[in-house]
Structures are given as C-alpha cells and as structure tokens.
Motif scaffolding. Structure first.
Motif, PDB file in Angstrom:
ATOM      1  N   ARG A  17      -8.770   3.748  -6.916  1.00 15.94           N
ATOM      2  CA  ARG A  17      -7.496   3.610  -6.214  1.00 15.94           C
ATOM      3  C   ARG A  17      -7.098   2.137  -6.096  1.00 15.94           C
ATOM      4  O   ARG A  17      -5.926   1.780  -6.270  1.00 15.94           O
ATOM      5  CB  ARG A  17      -7.585   4.237  -4.818  1.00 15.94           C
ATOM      6  N   ALA A  18      -8.076   1.290  -5.796  1.00 16.88           N
ATOM      7  CA  ALA A  18      -7.792  -0.142  -5.682  1.00 16.88           C
ATOM      8  C   ALA A  18      -7.368  -0.722  -7.030  1.00 16.88           C
ATOM      9  O   ALA A  18      -6.404  -1.501  -7.112  1.00 16.88           O
ATOM     10  CB  ALA A  18      -9.024  -0.867  -5.145  1.00 16.88           C
ATOM     11  N   ALA A  19      -8.084  -0.352  -8.083  1.00 17.91           N
ATOM     12  CA  ALA A  19      -7.745  -0.868  -9.411  1.00 17.91           C
ATOM     13  C   ALA A  19      -6.350  -0.428  -9.827  1.00 17.91           C
ATOM     14  O   ALA A  19      -5.608  -1.191 -10.469  1.00 17.91           O
ATOM     15  CB  ALA A  19      -8.781  -0.380 -10.427  1.00 17.91           C
ATOM     16  N   HIS A  20      -5.962   0.772  -9.453  1.00 19.85           N
ATOM     17  CA  HIS A  20      -4.621   1.263  -9.792  1.00 19.85           C
ATOM     18  C   HIS A  20      -3.539   0.383  -9.177  1.00 19.85           C
ATOM     19  O   HIS A  20      -2.488   0.151  -9.797  1.00 19.85           O
ATOM     20  CB  HIS A  20      -4.474   2.710  -9.311  1.00 19.85           C
ATOM     21  N   GLN A  21      -3.786  -0.137  -7.986  1.00 18.89           N
ATOM     22  CA  GLN A  21      -2.798  -1.005  -7.338  1.00 18.89           C
ATOM     23  C   GLN A  21      -2.615  -2.308  -8.112  1.00 18.89           C
ATOM     24  O   GLN A  21      -1.500  -2.829  -8.222  1.00 18.89           O
ATOM     25  CB  GLN A  21      -3.239  -1.337  -5.895  1.00 18.89           C
ATOM     26  N   ILE A  22      -3.707  -2.818  -8.659  1.00 15.98           N
ATOM     27  CA  ILE A  22      -3.692  -4.137  -9.290  1.00 15.98           C
ATOM     28  C   ILE A  22      -3.344  -4.048 -10.772  1.00 15.98           C
ATOM     29  O   ILE A  22      -2.404  -4.681 -11.254  1.00 15.98           O
ATOM     30  CB  ILE A  22      -5.065  -4.822  -9.113  1.00 15.98           C
ATOM     31  N   VAL A  23      -4.111  -3.260 -11.504  1.00 16.19           N
ATOM     32  CA  VAL A  23      -3.986  -3.224 -12.959  1.00 16.19           C
ATOM     33  C   VAL A  23      -2.760  -2.419 -13.392  1.00 16.19           C
ATOM     34  O   VAL A  23      -2.061  -2.791 -14.346  1.00 16.19           O
ATOM     35  CB  VAL A  23      -5.264  -2.634 -13.585  1.00 16.19           C
ATOM     36  N   ASP A  24      -2.503  -1.312 -12.703  1.00 15.83           N
ATOM     37  CA  ASP A  24      -1.378  -0.439 -13.067  1.00 15.83           C
ATOM     38  C   ASP A  24      -0.149  -0.677 -12.201  1.00 15.83           C
ATOM     39  O   ASP A  24       0.831   0.065 -12.301  1.00 15.83           O
ATOM     40  CB  ASP A  24      -1.804   1.034 -12.942  1.00 15.83           C
ATOM     41  N   ARG A  25      -0.213  -1.668 -11.316  1.00 11.00           N
ATOM     42  CA  ARG A  25       0.901  -2.009 -10.425  1.00 11.00           C
ATOM     43  C   ARG A  25       1.372  -0.809  -9.602  1.00 11.00           C
ATOM     44  O   ARG A  25       2.573  -0.617  -9.376  1.00 11.00           O
ATOM     45  CB  ARG A  25       2.061  -2.601 -11.219  1.00 11.00           C
ATOM     46  N   ALA A  26       0.401   0.018  -9.175  1.00 13.80           N
ATOM     47  CA  ALA A  26       0.688   1.172  -8.316  1.00 13.80           C
ATOM     48  C   ALA A  26       1.779   2.055  -8.904  1.00 13.80           C
ATOM     49  O   ALA A  26       2.648   2.552  -8.185  1.00 13.80           O
ATOM     50  CB  ALA A  26       1.062   0.707  -6.911  1.00 13.80           C
ATOM     51  N   SER A  27       1.734   2.262 -10.210  1.00 10.81           N
ATOM     52  CA  SER A  27       2.812   2.979 -10.899  1.00 10.81           C
ATOM     53  C   SER A  27       2.925   4.441 -10.478  1.00 10.81           C
ATOM     54  O   SER A  27       4.008   5.034 -10.586  1.00 10.81           O
ATOM     55  CB  SER A  27       2.599   2.898 -12.422  1.00 10.81           C
ATOM     56  N   VAL A  28       1.835   5.035 -10.000  1.00 14.05           N
ATOM     57  CA  VAL A  28       1.855   6.431  -9.567  1.00 14.05           C
ATOM     58  C   VAL A  28       1.685   6.552  -8.061  1.00 14.05           C
ATOM     59  O   VAL A  28       2.426   7.273  -7.394  1.00 14.05           O
ATOM     60  CB  VAL A  28       0.740   7.236 -10.280  1.00 14.05           C
ATOM     61  N   PHE A  29       0.723   5.822  -7.513  1.00 16.48           N
ATOM     62  CA  PHE A  29       0.369   5.962  -6.103  1.00 16.48           C
ATOM     63  C   PHE A  29       0.306   4.584  -5.460  1.00 16.48           C
ATOM     64  O   PHE A  29      -0.550   3.765  -5.801  1.00 16.48           O
ATOM     65  CB  PHE A  29      -0.988   6.666  -5.988  1.00 16.48           C
ATOM     66  N   ASP A  31      -0.545   2.290  -2.498  1.00 12.54           N
ATOM     67  CA  ASP A  31      -1.436   2.321  -1.332  1.00 12.54           C
ATOM     68  C   ASP A  31      -1.803   0.885  -0.948  1.00 12.54           C
ATOM     69  O   ASP A  31      -2.711   0.295  -1.526  1.00 12.54           O
ATOM     70  CB  ASP A  31      -2.696   3.126  -1.666  1.00 12.54           C
ATOM     71  N   PRO A  32      -1.117   0.309   0.036  1.00 10.64           N
ATOM     72  CA  PRO A  32      -1.367  -1.093   0.396  1.00 10.64           C
ATOM     73  C   PRO A  32      -2.752  -1.349   0.973  1.00 10.64           C
ATOM     74  O   PRO A  32      -3.189  -2.497   1.024  1.00 10.64           O
ATOM     75  CB  PRO A  32      -0.282  -1.389   1.436  1.00 10.64           C
ATOM     76  N   MET A  33      -3.452  -0.281   1.395  1.00 14.15           N
ATOM     77  CA  MET A  33      -4.781  -0.469   1.974  1.00 14.15           C
ATOM     78  C   MET A  33      -5.901  -0.214   0.982  1.00 14.15           C
ATOM     79  O   MET A  33      -7.072  -0.375   1.324  1.00 14.15           O
ATOM     80  CB  MET A  33      -4.965   0.440   3.186  1.00 14.15           C
ATOM     81  N   ALA A  34      -5.584   0.176  -0.233  1.00 17.40           N
ATOM     82  CA  ALA A  34      -6.631   0.535  -1.197  1.00 17.40           C
ATOM     83  C   ALA A  34      -7.550  -0.643  -1.507  1.00 17.40           C
ATOM     84  O   ALA A  34      -8.779  -0.486  -1.551  1.00 17.40           O
ATOM     85  CB  ALA A  34      -6.003   1.064  -2.482  1.00 17.40           C
ATOM     86  N   VAL A  35      -6.972  -1.825  -1.728  1.00 16.83           N
ATOM     87  CA  VAL A  35      -7.802  -2.994  -2.047  1.00 16.83           C
ATOM     88  C   VAL A  35      -8.570  -3.474  -0.824  1.00 16.83           C
ATOM     89  O   VAL A  35      -9.791  -3.654  -0.892  1.00 16.83           O
ATOM     90  CB  VAL A  35      -6.945  -4.124  -2.664  1.00 16.83           C
ATOM     91  N   PRO A  36      -7.925  -3.687   0.335  1.00 17.28           N
ATOM     92  CA  PRO A  36      -8.692  -4.111   1.516  1.00 17.28           C
ATOM     93  C   PRO A  36      -9.820  -3.148   1.889  1.00 17.28           C
ATOM     94  O   PRO A  36     -10.862  -3.585   2.364  1.00 17.28           O
ATOM     95  CB  PRO A  36      -7.631  -4.163   2.618  1.00 17.28           C
ATOM     96  N   MET A  37      -9.610  -1.851   1.629  1.00 20.31           N
ATOM     97  CA  MET A  37     -10.629  -0.877   2.008  1.00 20.31           C
ATOM     98  C   MET A  37     -11.939  -1.103   1.255  1.00 20.31           C
ATOM     99  O   MET A  37     -13.022  -0.836   1.776  1.00 20.31           O
ATOM    100  CB  MET A  37     -10.107   0.541   1.758  1.00 20.31           C
ATOM    101  N   THR A  38     -11.868  -1.625   0.030  1.00 23.30           N
ATOM    102  CA  THR A  38     -13.095  -1.838  -0.734  1.00 23.30           C
ATOM    103  C   THR A  38     -13.879  -3.063  -0.270  1.00 23.30           C
ATOM    104  O   THR A  38     -15.087  -3.150  -0.481  1.00 23.30           O
ATOM    105  CB  THR A  38     -12.784  -2.024  -2.233  1.00 23.30           C
ATOM    106  N   GLY A  39     -13.179  -4.038   0.320  1.00 20.60           N
ATOM    107  CA  GLY A  39     -13.838  -5.283   0.682  1.00 20.60           C
ATOM    108  C   GLY A  39     -14.007  -6.230  -0.497  1.00 20.60           C
ATOM    109  O   GLY A  39     -14.575  -7.319  -0.345  1.00 20.60           O
ATOM    110  N   TRP A  40     -13.505  -5.837  -1.679  1.00 18.51           N
ATOM    111  CA  TRP A  40     -13.582  -6.681  -2.869  1.00 18.51           C
ATOM    112  C   TRP A  40     -12.293  -7.487  -3.015  1.00 18.51           C
ATOM    113  O   TRP A  40     -11.224  -7.052  -2.583  1.00 18.51           O
ATOM    114  CB  TRP A  40     -13.772  -5.827  -4.117  1.00 18.51           C
ATOM    115  N   SER A  41     -12.392  -8.641  -3.674  1.00 17.97           N
ATOM    116  CA  SER A  41     -11.202  -9.430  -3.977  1.00 17.97           C
ATOM    117  C   SER A  41     -10.467  -8.812  -5.159  1.00 17.97           C
ATOM    118  O   SER A  41     -11.035  -8.059  -5.956  1.00 17.97           O
ATOM    119  CB  SER A  41     -11.601 -10.867  -4.333  1.00 17.97           C
TER     120      SER A  41
END
Length: 301
Positions: A17-29, A31-41
């Motif tokens: 879910r986090a990768a989808h926000q970054i790599v796919d520019r959230a094209s389908v879903f 989720d502004p919290m997907a990346v923070p939820m992982t704790g990864w940069s």
C-alpha cells in the motif's frame, strides 16, 4: 507468527500500500497514512520496490481491493443515510481509523479485529510513530480458528441497530474452511441492521491456466516458508453457496479481469490470476437496494 512482531503477510500488505502511494502515485487507492504507517522513509520504500519488480501485480491487486472496500463503505453509508460501523477483520496495519479526510464522514466507529499478538504490536508501533486515530476505534483481539468474532465485537461495543460493513481482506486464504464458514455465519448475525461484507478469495490453483498456476504455487510456497501457509480456496459457485447458506447474497463478485477493468480501465478477458473481490450483504439490505453500481456477477477467468 513471531511473538512481539506483526504477521509477515500483514507487514507485506502494508508495504505494498505504501509503495503504491509513491511509485504508482496512488493511481487506484489514495491513502495518506500508508507510508507513515510503515515507519519507513519514502526513499527506502522506493529502493525496496526497485529490488523487487516482480511484486508489481500484487501491489496493484492490494490497492484495488482497498479501493473496492472503500467504495462499499461509501455506498453503505449512502444507503443508510448515516455513518456506518466498520469492522476490519485481520486488521494488520490497516489505516481506516487513521486516514481522516472526507471518507471519515461515512464511518462512525472502527473495530480492528486481529490476532492478539498483531494487535498489540500495532498499538505499540502507532505510539512509536506518533500516529493517532482520526475516528473512534476499538482494538479487538481474536483467534479466528478458536474464538467467536460475534462475542468479541459485542463485548467491544458494536451497536446491532446500526449498519455494519465488515472488511475482510487478505485473510480467508490463511484460514481453514471450517473457520471461514463459522465466521461468515457469525457475521450474518452481527446486527439487526444490514451487514455488508467485503473480502477477497482465491480460486483453486488447479482451476487456473499453466503459467498462472505456476506463479500462484510459487507465491504459496514463499508465504508457507514464512509460517503462514495458504489453506483455503473456493470456486465462485462454492463461494456463492457458502454465502447463501449463511444469510448473505452476493452483490458483486469481481474476477481478475473485472477488477482490472474497473480500476485500470483495461479489459483483459484472458486475465486469470484467480483473485476475486466480493461484496455481499444480508437480505434486508439486498431487498432495499444497495446503491449505485449494484449487480451480481459470478465472475470467470
């Protein structure tokens, strides 16, 4: 499952879910919290994606199933004319209770149901990352193989007079058939108000074409090596009967080609990964109509 750690597959889904926000520019879903939820940069996630291009298909499937669930919640709230309760079964690092934004208007309370070890880890992780709920949320620890979901949710304060949407993503494949069937039976009686159920399920590997079956078998071997083997699959007809016998009617059963067309605008009749997205509802809501887009499809590859 390792004590003090999340389910490995729950962590993997969160990373997709986090990768989808970054790599796919959230094209389908989105989720502004997907990346923070992982704790990864963001950089670390980008590097992980670059190392594993073979994960792209799974990433898109996970994004699609979360958007599918979001669509069901929205339609249920529209049908009710009021916010609904959302029960997230096998919640993992689900972000429903933390995203905020306009979609929060559709939800009155979230119940996160998961194995006690995963739930405890998540609460510690949220505190460590400084992430706080934007909706009222109850954390409910349940072992699906041995405990009653219905009883646990009653104890947690679920209101049986208010409509409920149960979101059950990425879980059925890891449960035995008796556990799945018992849980569905309990879910149909959660409320006197309508109960919507949204989940994904795989078709049997032996029903798939050669190349797709090989990919599926390889993926099953990988997760089994992590200690979380795939245990159950259903044909669309088996799933329809399971639901009907327990008080649910299928509203939509989207096979792989169907959800690819819906969320990517591409019709691929040959798409045959055997991954279904299904929305079902208890009888009262079905009779009153389920809102825009209602249809029943058996789905096929």
């Amino acid at each position: 499952m390792i004590p003090g750690k999340p389910s490995r597959t729950a962590w993997s889904a969160a990373m997709h879910r986090a990768a989808h926000q970054i790599v796919d520019r959230a094209s389908v879903f989105d989720d502004p919290m997907a990346v923070p939820m992982t704790g990864w940069s963001r950089r670390r996630i980008e590097q992980d994606v670059a190392r594993h291009p073979e994960r792209r298909g799974m990433r898109f499937f996970i994004a699609s199933r979360h958007q599918f669930a979001r669509d069901v919640v929205r339609r249920a709230a529209e049908r009710a004319g009021d916010p609904v309760q959302v029960v997230v079964l096998g919640a993992g690092l689900d972000t429903t209770a933390y995203r905020g934004g306009p979609e929060s208007d559709d939800v009155v309370r979230v119940f996160e149901v998961d194995h006690p070890a995963t739930g405890a880890w998540k609460r510690e992780h949220l505190t460590r990352e400084g992430i706080f709920p934007t909706l009222p949320v109850a954390y409910v620890g349940v072992d699906f193989e041995t405990q009653s979901v219905h009883a646990a949710l009653q104890s947690a304060g679920l209101d049986p007079a208010r409509p409920v949407v149960v979101v059950w993503l990425g879980v059925l494949v890891y449960l035995t058939r008796p556990a799945i069937e018992a849980t569905v039976s309990e879910l149909s009686g959660l409320a006197t108000a309508p109960v919507d159920l949204v989940f994904d399920y795989p078709e049997p590997t032996e029903d798939l074409s050669g190349r797709v079956a090989q990919v599926r078998a390889a993926r099953a071997s990988r997760v089994a090596a992590l200690g979380e083997p795939w245990l159950s699959s259903y044909t669309p007809e088996e799933m329809r009967c399971l639901l009907a016998d327990r008080g649910f009617a299928a509203v939509e059963d989207l096979a792989t080609a169907d959800w690819i067309e819906r969320y990517f605008g591409v019709r691929r009749p040959a798409a045959g990964a055997g991954a279904h997205l299904l929305h079902a509802v208890t009888g009262a809501a079905r009779r009153s109509g389920s809102g825009p887009g209602r249809r029943t499809r058996a789905g096929s590859n």
